[in-house]
Design a protein around this motif. Structure first.
Motif, short mmCIF file in Angstrom:
data_model
loop_
_atom_site.label_atom_id
_atom_site.label_comp_id
_atom_site.label_asym_id
_atom_site.label_seq_id
_atom_site.Cartn_x
_atom_site.Cartn_y
_atom_site.Cartn_z
N MET A 128 78.16 7.15 -8.49
CA MET A 128 78.79 7.70 -7.30
C MET A 128 79.78 6.69 -6.70
O MET A 128 79.41 5.55 -6.45
CB MET A 128 77.73 8.05 -6.26
N PRO A 129 81.02 7.10 -6.48
CA PRO A 129 81.98 6.19 -5.87
C PRO A 129 81.54 5.78 -4.46
O PRO A 129 81.07 6.61 -3.68
CB PRO A 129 83.27 7.00 -5.82
N VAL A 130 81.69 4.49 -4.17
CA VAL A 130 81.34 3.95 -2.87
C VAL A 130 82.61 3.43 -2.21
O VAL A 130 83.35 2.65 -2.80
CB VAL A 130 80.30 2.81 -2.99
N ILE A 131 82.83 3.87 -0.98
CA ILE A 131 83.97 3.42 -0.17
C ILE A 131 83.38 2.70 1.03
O ILE A 131 82.60 3.29 1.79
CB ILE A 131 84.83 4.60 0.30
N PHE A 132 83.75 1.44 1.20
CA PHE A 132 83.29 0.68 2.36
C PHE A 132 84.35 0.73 3.45
O PHE A 132 85.53 0.51 3.18
CB PHE A 132 83.01 -0.78 1.99
N ILE A 133 83.91 1.04 4.66
CA ILE A 133 84.76 0.92 5.86
C ILE A 133 83.96 0.04 6.81
O ILE A 133 82.89 0.42 7.26
CB ILE A 133 85.06 2.29 6.48
N THR A 134 84.50 -1.14 7.09
CA THR A 134 83.72 -2.13 7.80
C THR A 134 84.57 -3.01 8.70
O THR A 134 85.79 -3.10 8.51
CB THR A 134 82.95 -3.00 6.77
N SER A 135 83.93 -3.65 9.63
CA SER A 135 84.64 -4.58 10.50
C SER A 135 84.67 -5.99 9.91
O SER A 135 85.39 -6.85 10.40
CB SER A 135 84.00 -4.62 11.89
N THR A 136 83.89 -6.22 8.88
CA THR A 136 83.87 -7.56 8.29
C THR A 136 85.10 -7.77 7.41
O THR A 136 85.50 -6.88 6.67
CB THR A 136 82.58 -7.82 7.47
N SER A 137 85.69 -8.92 7.55
CA SER A 137 86.86 -9.25 6.73
C SER A 137 86.57 -10.44 5.83
O SER A 137 87.49 -11.06 5.31
CB SER A 137 88.07 -9.52 7.62
N GLU A 138 85.29 -10.72 5.65
CA GLU A 138 84.91 -11.86 4.80
C GLU A 138 85.25 -11.56 3.35
O GLU A 138 84.81 -10.57 2.77
CB GLU A 138 83.40 -12.11 4.94
N GLU A 139 86.05 -12.44 2.76
CA GLU A 139 86.50 -12.25 1.39
C GLU A 139 85.33 -12.22 0.41
O GLU A 139 85.31 -11.42 -0.53
CB GLU A 139 87.50 -13.35 1.00
N ALA A 140 84.33 -13.05 0.61
CA ALA A 140 83.17 -13.07 -0.29
C ALA A 140 82.44 -11.73 -0.28
O ALA A 140 81.97 -11.25 -1.32
CB ALA A 140 82.22 -14.20 0.09
N THR A 141 82.36 -11.10 0.87
CA THR A 141 81.71 -9.80 0.98
C THR A 141 82.53 -8.73 0.26
O THR A 141 82.00 -7.89 -0.46
CB THR A 141 81.51 -9.41 2.46
#
Length: 124
Positions: free
Chosen positions: A77-90
């Motif tokens: 299943m495709p996963v799309i993240f929408i988040t406030s974190t801008s951490e590159e490692a994440t």
């Protein structure tokens, strides 16, 4: 519409969850909203979803763990993240885990629609 069109929204923030749900409804994209990843994972109709839009940071089961559990079940299943974190490692971890997109808030509505068109085979 066929069940393959259903989009899951998983976010513990009610305002974000409702805004995404309303946005998808305006775009004629059926969706169901879940307040927790555990609720989504326990849904007997989980296989009927075309994709999942989720946040990274949530209590109990976060978005990355949700993605990991889906993959462990054999789900592509495709996963799309929408988040406030801008951490590159994440972001890297999410993409390596199979996410198809990682959008940071505030995100561009057209960018999300473009991703959904890809997931849904050119529609809406």
């Amino acid at each position: 519409m066929s069940k393959a069109w259903m989009i899951a929204i998983v976010d513990d923030d009610a305002a974000v969850r409702e805004a995404l749900f309303d946005f998808l409804q305006v775009e004629n994209l059926p969706a169901r909203a879940f307040a927790a990843a555990a609720d989504f994972l326990a849904d007997p109709a989980i296989a009927s979803f075309a994709c999942v839009i989720t946040d990274i940071r949530m209590p109990d089961i976060d978005g990355l763990e949700l993605q990991r559990r889906l993959r462990a079940r054999g789900s592509a299943m495709p996963v799309i993240f929408i988040t406030s974190t801008s951490e590159e490692a994440t972001r890297v971890r999410a993409m390596r885990g199979g996410a198809i997109a990682f959008l940071t808030k505030p995100f561009d509505d057209e960018a999300l629609l473009g991703i959904l068109r890809t997931v849904l085979g050119g529609r809406p």
